[in-house]
Design a protein around this motif. Structure first.
Motif, short mmCIF file in Angstrom:
data_model
loop_
_atom_site.label_atom_id
_atom_site.label_comp_id
_atom_site.label_asym_id
_atom_site.label_seq_id
_atom_site.Cartn_x
_atom_site.Cartn_y
_atom_site.Cartn_z
N ASP A 24 19.17 -10.46 10.48
CA ASP A 24 17.95 -10.59 10.00
C ASP A 24 16.81 -10.38 10.45
N ALA A 26 13.38 -10.12 9.62
CA ALA A 26 12.40 -11.14 8.96
C ALA A 26 12.56 -13.07 9.37
N LYS A 27 14.16 -13.07 9.74
CA LYS A 27 14.35 -14.19 10.25
C LYS A 27 14.48 -14.48 11.93
N GLU A 29 11.87 -13.46 13.09
CA GLU A 29 10.24 -13.33 13.34
C GLU A 29 9.73 -14.64 13.68
N LYS A 30 11.02 -15.85 12.48
CA LYS A 30 9.76 -17.40 12.26
C LYS A 30 11.09 -17.52 13.49
N VAL A 31 11.63 -17.64 14.00
CA VAL A 31 12.96 -17.76 15.34
C VAL A 31 12.23 -17.68 16.47
N LYS A 33 8.57 -17.45 17.19
CA LYS A 33 7.66 -18.23 17.75
C LYS A 33 8.34 -18.99 18.61
N LYS A 34 9.93 -19.42 19.07
CA LYS A 34 10.05 -20.50 20.09
C LYS A 34 9.84 -19.56 21.11
N ASP A 113 20.21 -17.79 14.77
CA ASP A 113 19.41 -17.66 15.53
C ASP A 113 19.39 -16.56 16.12
N ASN A 116 19.51 -12.96 14.80
CA ASN A 116 17.92 -12.62 14.40
C ASN A 116 16.93 -12.11 14.87
N VAL A 117 16.95 -12.92 16.03
CA VAL A 117 16.25 -12.55 16.63
C VAL A 117 16.34 -11.38 17.60
N TYR A 120 15.51 -8.46 15.31
CA TYR A 120 13.53 -8.61 15.29
C TYR A 120 13.44 -7.37 16.12
#
Length: 131
Positions: A24, A26-27, A29-31, A33-34, A113, A116-117, A120
């Motif tokens: 995903d 969108a998810k 994008e949040k991951v 950030k690391k 994660d 998802n990355v 992304y």
């Protein structure tokens, strides 16, 4: 012998770790950030401590001009591409793929994660656009 064991271990990880194109974004994008302290994506992305990652999925290793890659990455890069399987291995534990690389990040423990990355990052073309 140690190098042979490292290669065998990396090959085993590549076989057992499977990337999923079903991540995903969108998810992811949040991951991401690391990762953002050292890497950037998007139309205004610049190299930081690590290279910008526009167009990385499917790209050859060490392709960003002007970024000084580790000697180990350059030595190992001959014909290698950042495909999804390779990214899964790298994002799980970077030192397993490039033992003397610059990447200080320990890796992403959760398979979701990593998937998802990758999803992304796969959105971004080499010029940083997503369409």
């Amino acid at each position: 012998m140690q190098r042979l064991l490292m290669i065998a271990g990396t090959a085993l990880l590549a076989v057992t770790a499977q990337a999923s194109a079903e991540g995903d974004p969108a998810k992811g994008e949040k991951v991401f950030k690391k990762c953002a302290a050292c890497h950037a994506v998007g139309e205004s992305a610049k190299n930081k401590v690590g290279p910008q990652l526009n167009g990385v999925v499917g790209a050859p290793w060490g392709r960003i001009e002007g970024y000084k890659y580790s000697k180990n990455l350059v030595e190992l890069s001959d014909g290698k591409v950042w495909d999804e399987d390779t990214l899964v291995v790298y994002l799980t534990k970077p030192k397993d793929l490039i033992p003397k690389g610059k990447m200080a990040f320990a890796g992403l423990r959760k398979e979701a994660d990593r998937d998802n990355v990758i999803a992304y990052l796969a959105q971004f073309k080499e010029d940083g656009t997503t369409e």
